[in-house]
Design an enzyme around this catalytic site. Structure first.
Site, PDB file in Angstrom:
ATOM      1  N   CYS A  91    -107.881  24.052  -0.107  1.00  0.00           N
ATOM      2  CA  CYS A  91    -108.771  24.592   0.938  1.00  0.00           C
ATOM      3  C   CYS A  91    -108.192  25.689   1.661  1.00  0.00           C
ATOM      4  O   CYS A  91    -108.001  26.805   0.908  1.00  0.00           O
ATOM      5  CB  CYS A  91    -108.841  23.397   1.734  1.00  0.00           C
ATOM      6  SG  CYS A  91    -110.585  23.533   2.728  1.00  0.00           S
ATOM      7  N   HIS A 104    -111.539  19.256  -1.184  1.00  0.00           N
ATOM      8  CA  HIS A 104    -110.462  18.011  -0.980  1.00  0.00           C
ATOM      9  C   HIS A 104    -110.658  16.738  -1.684  1.00  0.00           C
ATOM     10  O   HIS A 104    -111.083  15.743  -1.291  1.00  0.00           O
ATOM     11  CB  HIS A 104    -110.509  17.686   0.335  1.00  0.00           C
ATOM     12  CG  HIS A 104    -110.081  18.680   1.640  1.00  0.00           C
ATOM     13  ND1 HIS A 104    -108.767  19.084   1.834  1.00  0.00           N
ATOM     14  CD2 HIS A 104    -111.030  19.711   2.162  1.00  0.00           C
ATOM     15  CE1 HIS A 104    -108.907  19.995   2.696  1.00  0.00           C
ATOM     16  NE2 HIS A 104    -110.135  20.594   3.203  1.00  0.00           N
ATOM     17  N   GLU A 127    -108.431  15.091  -2.814  1.00  0.00           N
ATOM     18  CA  GLU A 127    -107.369  13.873  -2.058  1.00  0.00           C
ATOM     19  C   GLU A 127    -107.962  13.217  -0.716  1.00  0.00           C
ATOM     20  O   GLU A 127    -107.492  12.320  -0.232  1.00  0.00           O
ATOM     21  CB  GLU A 127    -106.074  14.735  -1.605  1.00  0.00           C
ATOM     22  CG  GLU A 127    -106.018  15.176  -0.280  1.00  0.00           C
ATOM     23  CD  GLU A 127    -106.905  16.488  -0.131  1.00  0.00           C
ATOM     24  OE1 GLU A 127    -107.472  17.245  -1.089  1.00  0.00           O
ATOM     25  OE2 GLU A 127    -106.806  17.257   1.088  1.00  0.00           O
TER      26      GLU A 127
HETATM   27  C1  ACO Z   1    -110.599  24.518   5.849  1.00  0.00           C
HETATM   28  C2  ACO Z   1    -109.521  23.403   5.586  1.00  0.00           C
HETATM   29  O1  ACO Z   1    -108.427  23.663   4.915  1.00  0.00           O
HETATM   30  S1  ACO Z   1    -109.896  21.853   5.856  1.00  0.00           S
HETATM   31  C3  ACO Z   1    -108.646  21.048   6.775  1.00  0.00           C
HETATM   32  C4  ACO Z   1    -108.816  21.103   8.099  1.00  0.00           C
HETATM   33  N1  ACO Z   1    -109.400  19.744   8.617  1.00  0.00           N
HETATM   34  C5  ACO Z   1    -108.797  18.792   9.146  1.00  0.00           C
HETATM   35  O2  ACO Z   1    -107.556  18.847   9.452  1.00  0.00           O
HETATM   36  C6  ACO Z   1    -109.605  17.726   9.604  1.00  0.00           C
HETATM   37  C7  ACO Z   1    -108.972  17.154  10.745  1.00  0.00           C
HETATM   38  N2  ACO Z   1    -108.687  17.816  11.784  1.00  0.00           N
HETATM   39  C8  ACO Z   1    -109.241  17.658  13.056  1.00  0.00           C
HETATM   40  O3  ACO Z   1    -110.100  16.630  13.122  1.00  0.00           O
HETATM   41  C9  ACO Z   1    -109.120  18.669  14.386  1.00  0.00           C
HETATM   42  O4  ACO Z   1    -108.246  19.831  13.846  1.00  0.00           O
HETATM   43  C10 ACO Z   1    -108.147  17.928  15.182  1.00  0.00           C
HETATM   44  C11 ACO Z   1    -108.957  16.783  15.927  1.00  0.00           C
HETATM   45  C12 ACO Z   1    -106.986  17.089  14.460  1.00  0.00           C
HETATM   46  C13 ACO Z   1    -107.580  18.681  16.107  1.00  0.00           C
HETATM   47  O5  ACO Z   1    -108.593  19.176  17.062  1.00  0.00           O
HETATM   48  P1  ACO Z   1    -108.286  20.545  18.062  1.00  0.00           P
HETATM   49  O6  ACO Z   1    -107.078  20.054  18.906  1.00  0.00           O
HETATM   50  O7  ACO Z   1    -109.507  20.722  18.789  1.00  0.00           O
HETATM   51  O8  ACO Z   1    -108.147  21.692  17.305  1.00  0.00           O
HETATM   52  P2  ACO Z   1    -107.715  23.045  17.486  1.00  0.00           P
HETATM   53  O9  ACO Z   1    -108.833  24.023  16.959  1.00  0.00           O
HETATM   54  O10 ACO Z   1    -106.894  23.343  18.976  1.00  0.00           O
HETATM   55  O11 ACO Z   1    -106.225  23.057  16.523  1.00  0.00           O
HETATM   56  C14 ACO Z   1    -106.321  22.501  15.076  1.00  0.00           C
HETATM   57  C15 ACO Z   1    -104.905  23.117  14.680  1.00  0.00           C
HETATM   58  O12 ACO Z   1    -105.081  24.405  14.250  1.00  0.00           O
HETATM   59  C16 ACO Z   1    -103.828  24.848  15.138  1.00  0.00           C
HETATM   60  N3  ACO Z   1    -104.098  26.239  15.556  1.00  0.00           N
HETATM   61  C17 ACO Z   1    -104.973  26.671  16.285  1.00  0.00           C
HETATM   62  N4  ACO Z   1    -104.930  28.056  16.413  1.00  0.00           N
HETATM   63  C18 ACO Z   1    -103.864  28.323  15.700  1.00  0.00           C
HETATM   64  C19 ACO Z   1    -103.092  29.822  15.282  1.00  0.00           C
HETATM   65  N5  ACO Z   1    -103.456  30.831  16.021  1.00  0.00           N
HETATM   66  N6  ACO Z   1    -102.262  29.795  14.553  1.00  0.00           N
HETATM   67  C20 ACO Z   1    -101.829  28.519  13.713  1.00  0.00           C
HETATM   68  N7  ACO Z   1    -102.320  27.329  13.966  1.00  0.00           N
HETATM   69  C21 ACO Z   1    -103.271  27.255  14.974  1.00  0.00           C
HETATM   70  C22 ACO Z   1    -103.301  23.899  16.082  1.00  0.00           C
HETATM   71  O13 ACO Z   1    -102.192  24.100  16.317  1.00  0.00           O
HETATM   72  C23 ACO Z   1    -103.721  22.703  15.320  1.00  0.00           C
HETATM   73  O14 ACO Z   1    -102.899  22.309  14.247  1.00  0.00           O
HETATM   74  P3  ACO Z   1    -101.528  21.619  14.651  1.00  0.00           P
HETATM   75  O15 ACO Z   1    -101.881  20.325  15.191  1.00  0.00           O
HETATM   76  O16 ACO Z   1    -100.734  21.606  13.406  1.00  0.00           O
HETATM   77  O17 ACO Z   1    -100.813  22.327  15.804  1.00  0.00           O
HETATM   78  N1  HSE Z   2    -112.346  20.355   7.054  1.00  0.00           N
HETATM   79  C1  HSE Z   2    -112.359  21.121   8.288  1.00  0.00           C
HETATM   80  C2  HSE Z   2    -112.938  22.465   8.584  1.00  0.00           C
HETATM   81  C3  HSE Z   2    -112.270  23.306   9.579  1.00  0.00           C
HETATM   82  O1  HSE Z   2    -111.640  24.369   9.143  1.00  0.00           O
HETATM   83  C4  HSE Z   2    -112.923  20.202   9.736  1.00  0.00           C
HETATM   84  O2  HSE Z   2    -114.126  19.701   9.685  1.00  0.00           O
HETATM   85  O3  HSE Z   2    -112.147  19.495  10.139  1.00  0.00           O
END
Ligand code: ACO
Ligand code: HSE
Length: 302
Positions: free
Chosen positions: A142, A235, A237
């Site tokens: 991703c 994804h 996985e």
């Molecule tokens: C597009 C893809 O690759 S899909 C994969 C991503 N999807 C997922 O992870 C699904 C699960 N994730 C989630 O449900 C949400 O991200 C949550 C609930 C865990 C967290 O939500 P929030 O706290 O509102 O997220 P927020 O947007 O503030 O931050 C998410 C992550 O991005 C990181 N982040 C935000 N801004 C930055 C930045 N400028 N540089 C680096 N990392 C950043 C945060 O630190 C956090 O990651 P960490 O826990 O490893 O530190």
């Molecule tokens: N897979 C992600 C997309 C965000 O980059 C989510 O919905 O958490």
């Protein structure tokens, strides 16, 4: 053979409940076939979930797989405890003299940012540069795939008009490639992202080839022709309920994400989704480990 992971990693209990034989790091093994050393750079916020997602498939191989986890030192994780990272993850400085047969770079929810605004971008670039000499093959998932396309091949991501969200059907375009060996002509895989990459840019790049594509979700799987970098935009996985968790999370936060396509039975978010992509995930991981890692990596690095 079992998968060998750090002692006390919480995912161990989940894996053992699924009958996946796990060996703790302390136990020594001697055999002629040397184990494979795989490094996981886990950039997902919910790291423990992702550990279980990946180890489940890395554990399905006849070769022993030694797993190490890598953490970023230029980023303070919001959602994972320092204790967990200090206990189970190593910084780049501790592993950079080593060589790994394979590496996985995960997704990360930072796709709305330009790469340069991700706080660990420089460190990630150092790791991707290091991998050219020190890792036999890297599987990127991703956002990790988008980061690799940008860093290694100069191909940028672009925003989609609406989130690509659901379970989509993909056609295998290069059935003779080992990575998709045994795949059905069409297979399902989950996507969950707001950004995409251009089909034309990948298709016209001399070092890259597209392996699987969906009319609706775009490219799913591509790789460098030398097998060194594999990129998956979706994804495979993910477990059966991961997209549901993302959907309900967004709705609780007042974000009106559309219903994941082709996912909930009867399109009813109260129903429990079925897991309809795990056999292809098993195949992808075992093909990668077999052909791109085990059969390619040197028995002894010089
Ligand atoms: C597009 C893809 O690759 S899909 C994969 C991503 N999807 C997922 O992870 C699904 C699960 N994730 C989630 O449900 C949400 O991200 C949550 C609930 C865990 C967290 O939500 P929030 O706290 O509102 O997220 P927020 O947007 O503030 O931050 C998410 C992550 O991005 C990181 N982040 C935000 N801004 C930055 C930045 N400028 N540089 C680096 N990392 C950043 C945060 O630190 C956090 O990651 P960490 O826990 O490893 O530190
Ligand atoms: N897979 C992600 C997309 C965000 O980059 C989510 O919905 O958490």
């Amino acid at each position: 053979m079992p998968i060998r992971i750090p002692a006390q990693l919480p995912a161990k209990e989940i894996l053992e409940q699924e009958n996946i034989f796990v060996m703790e790091e302390e136990r020594a093994v001697s055999q002629d076939i040397r184990p494979l050393n795989i490094l996981i750079l886990n950039l997902m916020p919910e790291k423990q979930k992702t550990e279980a997602h990946l180890l489940r498939y890395l554990g399905n191989t006849p070769i022993q797989v030694n797993v190490s986890f890598l953490k970023m030192t230029t980023h303070d994780s919001k959602n994972t405890s320092k204790y967990h990272l200090d206990t189970f993850y190593k910084p780049f400085s501790e592993i950079k003299e080593k060589r790994f047969d394979g590496m996985i770079i995960t997704g990360s929810p930072v796709e709305h940012l330009p790469f340069e605004e991700v706080d660990y971008w420089e460190e990630l670039q150092d790791i991707m540069n290091w991998s050219k000499e020190n890792v036999t093959s890297t599987l990127h998932i991703c956002w990790g795939a988008q980061a690799a396309l940008y860093h290694h091949y100069g191909i940028n991501k672009h925003e989609l008009p609406q989130k690509c969200f659901g379970i989509f059907e993909h056609e295998v375009l290069q059935p003779n490639e080992n990575l998709v060996r045994g795949f059905d002509d069409y297979f399902l895989a989950p996507h969950s992202r707001y950004t995409d990459i251009s089909y034309e840019e990948i298709a016209n790049h001399p070092e890259l080839q597209i392996l699987a594509h969906s009319d609706k979700a775009g490219i799913f799987l591509m790789g460098s022709k030398d097998g060194k970098n594999i990129m998956a935009t979706g994804h495979l996985e993910y477990s059966a309920t991961t997209l549901a968790e993302e959907y309900h999370r967004d709705h609780q936060r007042g974000i009106q994400t559309q219903l994941p396509e082709n996912y909930f039975p009867n399109d009813d978010p109260k129903e429990t989704p079925l897991h309809r992509w795990k056999s292809h995930c098993s195949l992808l991981f075992s093909n990668w480990l077999n052909y791109y890692v085990y059969q390619t990596t040197p028995y002894e690095w010089d």
